[in-house]
Design an enzyme around this catalytic site. Structure first.
Site, mmCIF file in Angstrom:
data_model
loop_
_atom_site.group_PDB
_atom_site.id
_atom_site.type_symbol
_atom_site.label_atom_id
_atom_site.label_comp_id
_atom_site.label_asym_id
_atom_site.label_seq_id
_atom_site.Cartn_x
_atom_site.Cartn_y
_atom_site.Cartn_z
ATOM 1 C CG ASN A 109 30.886 42.249 -4.585
ATOM 2 O OD1 ASN A 109 30.074 41.472 -4.110
ATOM 3 N ND2 ASN A 109 30.873 43.551 -4.301
ATOM 4 N N GLY A 120 35.289 49.118 -7.158
ATOM 5 C CA GLY A 120 34.934 47.816 -6.619
ATOM 6 C C GLY A 120 35.289 47.577 -5.166
ATOM 7 C CD GLU A 121 32.016 47.416 -3.317
ATOM 8 O OE1 GLU A 121 31.684 46.421 -4.008
ATOM 9 O OE2 GLU A 121 31.451 48.508 -3.402
ATOM 10 C CB SER A 158 35.125 58.630 -2.681
ATOM 11 O OG SER A 158 36.419 58.141 -3.018
ATOM 12 N N GLY A 159 36.541 61.502 -4.039
ATOM 13 C CA GLY A 159 37.489 62.568 -3.754
ATOM 14 C C GLY A 159 37.942 63.243 -5.034
ATOM 15 C CB THR A 209 26.909 56.238 -1.798
ATOM 16 O OG1 THR A 209 28.242 56.165 -1.266
ATOM 17 C CG2 THR A 209 26.775 55.277 -2.981
ATOM 18 C CE LYS A 253 40.489 57.016 2.441
ATOM 19 N NZ LYS A 253 41.397 57.932 3.172
ATOM 20 C CG ASP A 286 27.584 43.952 -11.140
ATOM 21 O OD1 ASP A 286 27.493 42.744 -10.837
ATOM 22 O OD2 ASP A 286 28.149 44.357 -12.169
ATOM 23 C CG HIS A 287 27.263 43.351 -4.231
ATOM 24 N ND1 HIS A 287 27.617 43.362 -2.908
ATOM 25 C CD2 HIS A 287 27.343 44.635 -4.645
ATOM 26 C CE1 HIS A 287 27.901 44.591 -2.530
ATOM 27 N NE2 HIS A 287 27.728 45.386 -3.581
#
Length: 320
Positions: free
Chosen positions: A110, A106-107, A172-173, A190, A241, A37-38
């Site tokens: 995007n 998210g990133e 992720s943690g 991932t 990160k 979803d980008h």
């Protein structure tokens, strides 16, 4: 038996092609279809980024058996969480209950299209509030919510599947694994990290599905596959990160300009060797993942990959 998925990679194919690949993947025997979803591709060479939710609607109508999943949607900037709940429920209804809503923080790539990218601490706060909004709306509740980042004066989702859309949360943690256990119905990751699975179990996630994803580049010529993987997926090994902060494809191109083909091939299995691709998949199975989706790198290689998967790869993966 592990659930074997196929990734509809929006960054490397157009909308009509993605729907066609979804139909082919279901016919080939894949259990699940997951979609990225980008708003942007990672790199210009990938060349695409259609709206994932329009594609999902078409895929829900064009398929009948395979499970569907967003992998993953960010509900903190580009989409308001109340709207995410509405569209997830719509896809759930269209697909007769086959859809799982995958969510992550998210990133910048995007989300900056609607404004500045918040600091990571603020993003985590926003993400938890978003989960607090989405969960009750998926369950059919009327919601009034007032938080530090989001306000929902009055919301109710009218069209929903018979059973609420399940919600899987990317982690992720330890902090995010706990969040996934507290609010979600599954974990998304991932990396084949058994320690992360243990953190999720310790936080209360025992018995819930764990969704993983592995990138490969199948083809008859290993050298050509290595070139494709390097051209389009050399960002893959930089880690969350870094990937979460870079603002556009040109930034990813600059950040990866010194990444070599060998570096990419160390992390992405390339070429015709089925054993090598099975081994890459098996890392997730051994780590405790119950659902693993394959990414075939290279937009125009999908038909060839799906034919090979039907004949050779899927029978091997069923044996794991």
């Amino acid at each position: 038996m592990v659930n074997v998925g196929y990734t509809l990679m929006c960054e490397q194919a157009g909308p009509k092609e993605l729907v066609d690949y979804a139909v082919r993947a279901e016919a080939a025997g894949f259990d699940q279809l997951v979609i990225s979803d980008h708003y942007y591709p990672w790199l210009d060479s990938q060349g695409h980024s259609p709206y994932a939710w329009s594609v999902l609607g078409a895929v829900a109508h064009a398929t009948s058996r395979a499970e569907l999943m967003s992998f993953v949607t960010c509900p903190i900037r580009r989409y308001h969480p109340a709207v995410v709940a509405q569209k997830a429920s719509t896809i759930g209804a269209l697909s007769d209950g086959r859809f799982t809503l995958g969510l992550g923080a998210g990133e910048n790539l995007n989300e900056h299209v609607v404004g500045g990218w918040p600091h990571v601490q603020q993003r985590h706060e926003m993400f938890e509030e978003a989960l607090q909004i989405i969960r009750p709306l998926l369950n059919g509740e009327t919601l009034t919510f007032s938080g530090n980042h989001f306000d929902v004066p009055d919301a109710y989702v009218w069209d929903r599947p018979d059973r609420p859309v399940p919600m899987a949360v990317a982690a992720s943690g330890r902090q995010s694994a706990t969040l996934a256990a507290d609010y979600g119905d599954g974990l998304v990751a991932t990396e084949p990290d058994a320690q992360l699975i243990q953190m999720y179990d310790d936080a209360g996630g025992v018995g819930q599905p764990r969704f993983g994803q592995v990138a490969i580049c199948y083809g008859p010529d290993e050298a050509e596959c290595r070139k494709i993987a390097h051209d389009q997926f050399r960002w893959f090994g930089m880690g969350w990160k870094v990937n979460a902060e870079l603002p556009g494809p040109e930034s990813f191109a600059a950040a990866t300009q010194y990444v070599r083909e060998d570096d990419v091939a160390d992390g992405i299995s390339c070429g015709p060797d089925t054993d090598r691709h099975v081994a890459a998949f098996k890392k997730f199975v051994d780590a405790g993942f119950t659902h693993v989706a394959l990414v075939q790198v290279g937009g125009d290689t999908q038909p060839r990959f799906l034919d090979w998967a039907r004949e050779e790869l899927l029978p091997r993966l069923r044996e794991l």
